[in-house]
Design a protein around this motif. Structure first.
Motif, PDB file in Angstrom:
ATOM      1  N   ARG A 228       0.450  -7.139  -1.590  1.00  0.00           N
ATOM      2  CA  ARG A 228       1.856  -6.895  -1.210  1.00  0.00           C
ATOM      3  C   ARG A 228       2.094  -5.415  -0.976  1.00  0.00           C
ATOM      4  NH1 ARG A 228       6.727  -8.302  -5.310  1.00  0.00           N
ATOM      5  NH2 ARG A 228       6.295 -10.387  -4.525  1.00  0.00           N
ATOM      6  N   HIS A 229       1.595  -4.597  -1.887  1.00  0.00           N
ATOM      7  CA  HIS A 229       1.877  -3.161  -1.793  1.00  0.00           C
ATOM      8  C   HIS A 229       1.062  -2.481  -0.706  1.00  0.00           C
ATOM      9  CE1 HIS A 229       3.558  -4.204  -5.805  1.00  0.00           C
ATOM     10  NE2 HIS A 229       4.528  -3.467  -5.317  1.00  0.00           N
ATOM     11  N   GLY A 230       0.084  -3.197  -0.143  1.00  0.00           N
ATOM     12  CA  GLY A 230      -0.559  -2.709   1.074  1.00  0.00           C
ATOM     13  C   GLY A 230       0.427  -2.723   2.231  1.00  0.00           C
ATOM     14  N   PHE A 231       1.157  -3.819   2.382  1.00  0.00           N
ATOM     15  CA  PHE A 231       2.175  -3.916   3.421  1.00  0.00           C
ATOM     16  C   PHE A 231       3.370  -2.994   3.149  1.00  0.00           C
ATOM     17  CE2 PHE A 231       0.774  -8.484   4.535  1.00  0.00           C
ATOM     18  CZ  PHE A 231       0.010  -8.038   5.603  1.00  0.00           C
ATOM     19  N   LEU A 232       3.604  -2.661   1.875  1.00  0.00           N
ATOM     20  CA  LEU A 232       4.752  -1.833   1.514  1.00  0.00           C
ATOM     21  C   LEU A 232       4.386  -0.355   1.324  1.00  0.00           C
ATOM     22  CD1 LEU A 232       6.571  -4.173  -1.064  1.00  0.00           C
ATOM     23  CD2 LEU A 232       6.942  -3.984   1.403  1.00  0.00           C
ATOM     24  N   ASP A 233       3.275   0.053   1.875  1.00  0.00           N
ATOM     25  CA  ASP A 233       2.809   1.431   1.715  1.00  0.00           C
ATOM     26  C   ASP A 233       3.753   2.405   2.433  1.00  0.00           C
ATOM     27  OD1 ASP A 233       1.173   3.905   2.022  1.00  0.00           O
ATOM     28  OD2 ASP A 233      -0.404   2.651   1.177  1.00  0.00           O
ATOM     29  N   PHE A 234       4.063   3.530   1.794  1.00  0.00           N
ATOM     30  CA  PHE A 234       4.928   4.558   2.388  1.00  0.00           C
ATOM     31  C   PHE A 234       4.206   5.372   3.460  1.00  0.00           C
ATOM     32  CE2 PHE A 234       7.101   4.079  -1.770  1.00  0.00           C
ATOM     33  CZ  PHE A 234       8.422   3.962  -1.344  1.00  0.00           C
ATOM     34  N   ARG A 235       2.880   5.390   3.435  1.00  0.00           N
ATOM     35  CA  ARG A 235       2.123   6.344   4.240  1.00  0.00           C
ATOM     36  C   ARG A 235       1.428   5.724   5.444  1.00  0.00           C
ATOM     37  NH1 ARG A 235      -0.645  10.160  -0.481  1.00  0.00           N
ATOM     38  NH2 ARG A 235       1.318  11.126  -1.183  1.00  0.00           N
ATOM     39  N   ILE A 236       1.958   4.642   5.974  1.00  0.00           N
ATOM     40  CA  ILE A 236       1.396   4.024   7.171  1.00  0.00           C
ATOM     41  C   ILE A 236       2.485   3.875   8.226  1.00  0.00           C
ATOM     42  CG2 ILE A 236      -0.481   2.801   6.000  1.00  0.00           C
ATOM     43  CD1 ILE A 236       1.299   0.296   5.977  1.00  0.00           C
ATOM     44  N   ASP A 237       2.068   3.903   9.492  1.00  0.00           N
ATOM     45  CA  ASP A 237       3.018   3.641  10.575  1.00  0.00           C
ATOM     46  C   ASP A 237       2.389   2.867  11.724  1.00  0.00           C
ATOM     47  OD1 ASP A 237       1.456   5.486  11.921  1.00  0.00           O
ATOM     48  OD2 ASP A 237       3.090   6.869  12.377  1.00  0.00           O
ATOM     49  N   SER A 238       1.120   2.462  11.562  1.00  0.00           N
ATOM     50  CA  SER A 238       0.402   1.736  12.614  1.00  0.00           C
ATOM     51  C   SER A 238      -0.335   0.547  12.018  1.00  0.00           C
ATOM     52  CB  SER A 238      -0.599   2.657  13.318  1.00  0.00           C
ATOM     53  OG  SER A 238       0.063   3.767  13.877  1.00  0.00           O
TER      54      SER A 238
ATOM     55  N   ARG B 128       9.573  -4.833   5.940  1.00  0.00           N
ATOM     56  CA  ARG B 128       9.612  -3.405   5.644  1.00  0.00           C
ATOM     57  C   ARG B 128      11.007  -2.817   5.873  1.00  0.00           C
ATOM     58  NH1 ARG B 128       4.947  -0.243   5.135  1.00  0.00           N
ATOM     59  NH2 ARG B 128       5.991   1.503   6.173  1.00  0.00           N
ATOM     60  N   SER B 129      11.640  -3.156   6.970  1.00  0.00           N
ATOM     61  CA  SER B 129      12.947  -2.563   7.262  1.00  0.00           C
ATOM     62  C   SER B 129      14.012  -3.027   6.273  1.00  0.00           C
ATOM     63  CB  SER B 129      13.374  -2.886   8.693  1.00  0.00           C
ATOM     64  OG  SER B 129      13.499  -4.285   8.882  1.00  0.00           O
ATOM     65  N   HIS B 130      14.005  -4.309   5.897  1.00  0.00           N
ATOM     66  CA  HIS B 130      14.963  -4.803   4.911  1.00  0.00           C
ATOM     67  C   HIS B 130      14.704  -4.205   3.522  1.00  0.00           C
ATOM     68  CE1 HIS B 130      16.045  -7.915   7.878  1.00  0.00           C
ATOM     69  NE2 HIS B 130      17.187  -7.958   7.218  1.00  0.00           N
ATOM     70  N   SER B 131      13.456  -3.839   3.276  1.00  0.00           N
ATOM     71  CA  SER B 131      13.101  -3.255   1.980  1.00  0.00           C
ATOM     72  C   SER B 131      13.377  -1.754   1.936  1.00  0.00           C
ATOM     73  CB  SER B 131      11.623  -3.512   1.676  1.00  0.00           C
ATOM     74  OG  SER B 131      11.340  -4.894   1.664  1.00  0.00           O
TER      75      SER B 131
ATOM     76  N   SER C 196       9.096  -6.241  -7.402  1.00  0.00           N
ATOM     77  CA  SER C 196       8.584  -4.866  -7.345  1.00  0.00           C
ATOM     78  C   SER C 196       9.687  -3.847  -7.088  1.00  0.00           C
ATOM     79  CB  SER C 196       7.550  -4.719  -6.218  1.00  0.00           C
ATOM     80  OG  SER C 196       6.478  -5.613  -6.355  1.00  0.00           O
ATOM     81  N   ILE C 197       9.487  -2.658  -7.634  1.00  0.00           N
ATOM     82  CA  ILE C 197      10.313  -1.506  -7.267  1.00  0.00           C
ATOM     83  C   ILE C 197       9.371  -0.320  -7.070  1.00  0.00           C
ATOM     84  CG2 ILE C 197      10.812  -0.918  -9.694  1.00  0.00           C
ATOM     85  CD1 ILE C 197      13.599   0.077  -8.664  1.00  0.00           C
ATOM     86  N   LEU C 198       9.552   0.399  -5.959  1.00  0.00           N
ATOM     87  CA  LEU C 198       8.682   1.511  -5.598  1.00  0.00           C
ATOM     88  C   LEU C 198       9.530   2.756  -5.381  1.00  0.00           C
ATOM     89  CD1 LEU C 198       7.809  -1.295  -3.945  1.00  0.00           C
ATOM     90  CD2 LEU C 198       5.975   0.156  -3.125  1.00  0.00           C
ATOM     91  N   PHE C 199       9.084   3.877  -5.937  1.00  0.00           N
ATOM     92  CA  PHE C 199       9.786   5.144  -5.803  1.00  0.00           C
ATOM     93  C   PHE C 199       9.019   6.025  -4.820  1.00  0.00           C
ATOM     94  CE2 PHE C 199      11.296   3.317  -9.674  1.00  0.00           C
ATOM     95  CZ  PHE C 199      12.612   3.752  -9.813  1.00  0.00           C
ATOM     96  N   ASN C 200       9.698   6.427  -3.763  1.00  0.00           N
ATOM     97  CA  ASN C 200       9.097   7.218  -2.697  1.00  0.00           C
ATOM     98  C   ASN C 200       8.630   8.572  -3.237  1.00  0.00           C
ATOM     99  OD1 ASN C 200       8.624   8.785  -0.348  1.00  0.00           O
ATOM    100  ND2 ASN C 200      10.171   7.650   0.803  1.00  0.00           N
TER     101      ASN C 200
END
Length: 309
Positions: free
Chosen positions: A116-126, A30-33, A228-232
């Motif tokens: 993959r996009h479960g792990f790359l979700d913008f709206r999680i922190d736990s 996540r941090s590298h992404s 993948s590319i994701l736009f916040n």
């Protein structure tokens, strides 16, 4: 003495494969992404472990449980985290089967598209990762948003104004709509405007796509590793794709298919996520991805490179 040395190495390797190392690996990704990292939550781990036990004992696969079966802990992920003491029903759940370690489990999930996009979700922190079984292990990862958990825990149900419901453990509880979206914007703002995976400069990228259920690439017999590319959503309201290509550094373009919300047959990709899926496995070497489009009326042009092992 030689055998003692080898045994110690084996033990240290086994001890290193635990849920804390799993969180570290996911956070490195996540941090590298460009995404905010996740913190451990014991309640999410409790819910994840209960579901892993249920799946292992009953020989089932999936995110739902059947009441009356052994180790039943809740019909769906939302119900399970609430039973484990979480105060919101908002949850992202990833599952893998049959891997030998947390590390290989995460690698497998990152080689899919939806998971993959479960792990790359913008709206999680736990996060709460759990494993059940050894030979045929089940790995479950439950993820959520701590600020929403707190809001549901401490705030009172409002009686008027604009509100959202079916978010908290008490499904009828009304939460201020403005507070709810403020929490989402706050966590999204902790990540970069654009996220790419494999991330720029990443090495040892696998060559193949891993099958998942449901499978968005079921029609592709031997697909390559997705890009993948994701736009916040806190920075971009709408993104229109113009082109998404992949080529090796010799200049040869890789044949593939672009997936987005517009053509996702299972409707699991959100509107700001785009995936390039190669038609065949990638060869060892360097690749360059190139995305062009229009975001909120402005042109976007992004190139990045990664290396396949």
């Amino acid at each position: 003495m030689k055998y003692v040395f080898y045994i110690l190495i084996l033990l240290s390797t086994l001890q290193a494969d635990n849920f804390k190392n799993a969180i570290d690996k996911i956070n490195t990704i996540r941090s590298h992404s460009g995404l905010a990292t996740l913190r451990y939550d014991s309640r999410l781990k409790k819910a994840a472990y209960r579901h892993a036990r249920y799946l292992g004992v009953n020989g089932e696969r999936g995110h739902t449980e059947k009441q009356g079966r052994s180790e039943f802990s809740g019909v769906n992920p939302s119900e399970r985290i609430v039973r484990a003491g979480y105060h919101t029903r908002a949850v992202v759940e990833n599952i893998s089967f049959g891997e030998k370690s947390y590390s290989s489990s995460i690698d497998t999930l990152m080689a899919t598209i939806y998971h993959r996009h479960g792990f790359l979700d913008f709206r999680i922190d736990s996060i709460g990762p759990a494993r059940a079984g050894r030979r045929q292990s089940v790995f479950v990862y439950d993820m959520s948003l701590s600020s929403l958990d707190k809001l549901c825990s401490y705030s009172k149900s409002i009686s008027g104004g604009r509100y959202v419901y079916d978010i908290c453990s008490n499904r009828k509880k009304r939460i201020s709509k403005s507070k709810f979206y403020a929490l989402l914007r706050a966590i999204e703002k902790k990540s970069k405007p654009i996220v790419k995976y494999p991330y720029n400069g990443q090495k040892n990228v696998p060559s193949k796509y891993r099958r998942e259920r449901p499978d968005p690439l079921a029609h592709m017999v031997n697909a390559g590793y997705p890009v993948s590319i994701l736009f916040n959503p806190s920075y971009y309201r709408s993104v229109r794709l113009e082109s998404f290509t992949l080529k090796n550094l010799s200049g040869k373009y890789i044949k593939g298919r672009v997936l987005s919300k517009q053509n996702d047959r299972y409707h699991k990709l959100n509107k700001n996520v785009f995936v390039f899926a190669p038609l065949s496995p990638l060869y060892r070497g360097a690749y360059e991805a190139h995305f062009t489009g229009v975001a909120d009326g402005k042109r976007v042009n992004h190139k990045w490179r990664f290396w396949v092992k």
